[in-house]
Design an enzyme around this catalytic site. Structure first.
Site, PDB file in Angstrom:
ATOM      1  N   GLN A 356       5.119  12.658   3.153  1.00 46.01           N
ATOM      2  CA  GLN A 356       5.592  14.204   3.537  1.00 46.01           C
ATOM      3  C   GLN A 356       5.405  14.636   4.884  1.00 46.01           C
ATOM      4  O   GLN A 356       6.105  15.082   5.766  1.00 46.01           O
ATOM      5  CB  GLN A 356       5.367  15.269   2.440  1.00 46.01           C
ATOM      6  CG  GLN A 356       5.996  16.481   2.648  1.00 46.01           C
ATOM      7  CD  GLN A 356       7.490  16.332   2.137  1.00 46.01           C
ATOM      8  OE1 GLN A 356       7.899  15.579   1.394  1.00 46.01           O
ATOM      9  NE2 GLN A 356       8.535  17.388   2.599  1.00 46.01           N
ATOM     10  N   GLU A 383      -5.086  -0.450 -16.253  1.00 45.39           N
ATOM     11  CA  GLU A 383      -6.513  -0.067 -16.986  1.00 45.39           C
ATOM     12  C   GLU A 383      -6.658   1.353 -17.476  1.00 45.39           C
ATOM     13  O   GLU A 383      -7.593   1.995 -17.602  1.00 45.39           O
ATOM     14  CB  GLU A 383      -7.548  -0.346 -15.853  1.00 45.39           C
ATOM     15  CG  GLU A 383      -7.663  -1.749 -15.219  1.00 45.39           C
ATOM     16  CD  GLU A 383      -9.228  -2.127 -14.979  1.00 45.39           C
ATOM     17  OE1 GLU A 383     -10.018  -1.757 -15.502  1.00 45.39           O
ATOM     18  OE2 GLU A 383      -9.064  -2.756 -13.854  1.00 45.39           O
TER      19      GLU A 383
END
Length: 403
Positions: A356, A383
């Site tokens: 951004q 995970e």
């Protein structure tokens, strides 16, 4: 008792050494291997030559009594690039499985084979996730049946999203020995090089970490010597007997591996986040709009301040969990999951904010924040998703079996 957060001289040297390799070798190659979506074997070989990839490196980092050397090294490695970092560190998950469940003899026999040597580096794969058993480990369908006549184990099933699956020299596979016991009836097995019956799909196409090989793995009556059961059959039989009697145990094969690795995985996410933050900071100092650098605008400056604050906060959680794990302190409040949860969420938020800040330029592949943004997302998924981490923490702090 003294308390301090300064790294000692040995840890500082380690950080500078890995950082130097990341800056001089990994970063210049990052864009190429991301585009190629292939395992960067030349980079692995360079890492092996200097001792950054291999059994000795893990021994040295794991032997640090503070527990900080591995997360420090991982942060610098992934600061270089997420995809190449995973190509280098992916083998360590299989090693963690051997370390967590295997005997000392199995550790000595199999861990060196996971890495190969400097002239011919190898990789290893940890195969746990399945198409219908990702976060729900207890639903694992891969079966391991003991053949009394031959003394062999026979594995059948399918594993999904395995890092290094199919190209690994050594595969570590979790399987259900007694499905009626759920996760308590599971065990981990070593599948040696060249074992018949193991096959993998083509490399899966991914959003990020493209330089790291990922594939589904199929096991069709894979026969393994009894010695390939991590921990041995006597220990497994004792554990299963206790489970059938209704006794609780602290974990199971797949979860023990994840518990050992969560702070190290959090450090990987930190490295990606820090790289994106540093790039955005430098860009904001030099990018001129309306006659002045954009860093002079509060909106940009405050965003960068928040990014740095979140990164540092996540690092403290990672270091705490790494220290607790090494000191064998129990994670009574889910501290391991906290570290991975925070670091993963921070990596996604920081890389998105970096894109951004760069505006339209951040959306282009001319700048690395676009790649970092893609690489970061997996850290809220693999995970243990962010939701699973929150579940682990909630159960730990409440004592309630939240579903």
């Amino acid at each position: 008792m003294e308390f301090w957060l300064d790294l000692n001289e040995e840890q500082q040297d380690l950080r500078e050494w890995v950082h130097g390799f990341a800056e001089s070798v990994i970063r210049p190659a990052a864009s190429e291997w991301d585009e190629r979506e292939e395992t960067p074997w030349p980079v692995l070989q360079e890492a092996a030559k200097i001792g950054l990839y291999g059994f000795e490196f893990l021994v040295n980092t794991w032997s640090d009594t503070s527990g900080l050397s591995l997360p420090v090294a991982n942060e610098e490695l992934f600061w270089g690039d997420g995809g190449i970092g995973m190509a280098i560190s992916g083998t360590s998950l299989a090693v963690a499985a051997i370390y967590g469940s295997g005997t000392p003899e199995q550790l000595v026999e199999w861990v060196p084979q996971c890495f190969g040597d400097t002239g011919d580096p190898k990789v290893a794969a940890f195969c746990s996730t399945e198409p219908e058993a990702g976060s729900d480990v207890a639903s694992m369908r891969t079966r391991a049946v003991y053949d009394e006549a031959s003394g062999e184990w026979v594995l059948t099933g399918q594993k999904a999203y395995a890092t290094n699956g199919g190209i690994a020299n050594v595969h570590i596979v979790t399987a259900s020995v007694d499905p009626s016991l759920g996760s308590r009836g599971q065990a981990a097995f070593v599948v040696p090089p060249g074992t018949k019956g193991l096959a993998a799909t083509r490399k899966l196409k991914k959003l990020g970490l493209r330089a790291s090989h990922t594939a589904d793995v199929f096991l069709d009556d894979v026969r393994l010597p009894g010695s390939c059961l991590l921990g041995g059959k006597e220990a497994l039989d004792r554990r299963l007997a206790k489970a059938r009697e209704g006794q609780r145990r602290s974990g199971q094969a797949a979860m023990r591996t994840f518990e050992l690795s969560r702070p190290a995985v959090g450090a990987q996410a930190l490295g990606i986040a820090r790289a994106a933050y540093e790039y955005a900071l430098d860009y904001a100092k030099t990018r001129v709009q309306f006659g002045r650098p954009i860093i002079e605008n509060q909106a940009v400056a405050f965003a960068l301040a928040d990014m740095r604050t979140e990164i540092d906060a996540a690092r403290l959680l990672v270091w705490r969990a790494a220290w607790m794990g090494r000191a064998e302190r129990p994670f009574t409040a889910g501290e391991g999951s906290m570290s991975k949860l925070k670091a993963g969420e921070v990596a996604v938020a920081v890389t998105e904010k970096a894109v951004q800040i760069l505006g339209g330029a951040g959306y282009l592949r001319d700048h690395p924040v676009e790649r970092m943004y893609r690489d970061a997302k997996i850290y809220t998924i693999f995970e243990g998703t962010s939701e699973i981490q929150r579940l682990v923490i909630a159960r730990a702090i409440s004592g309630v079996q939240i579903r």
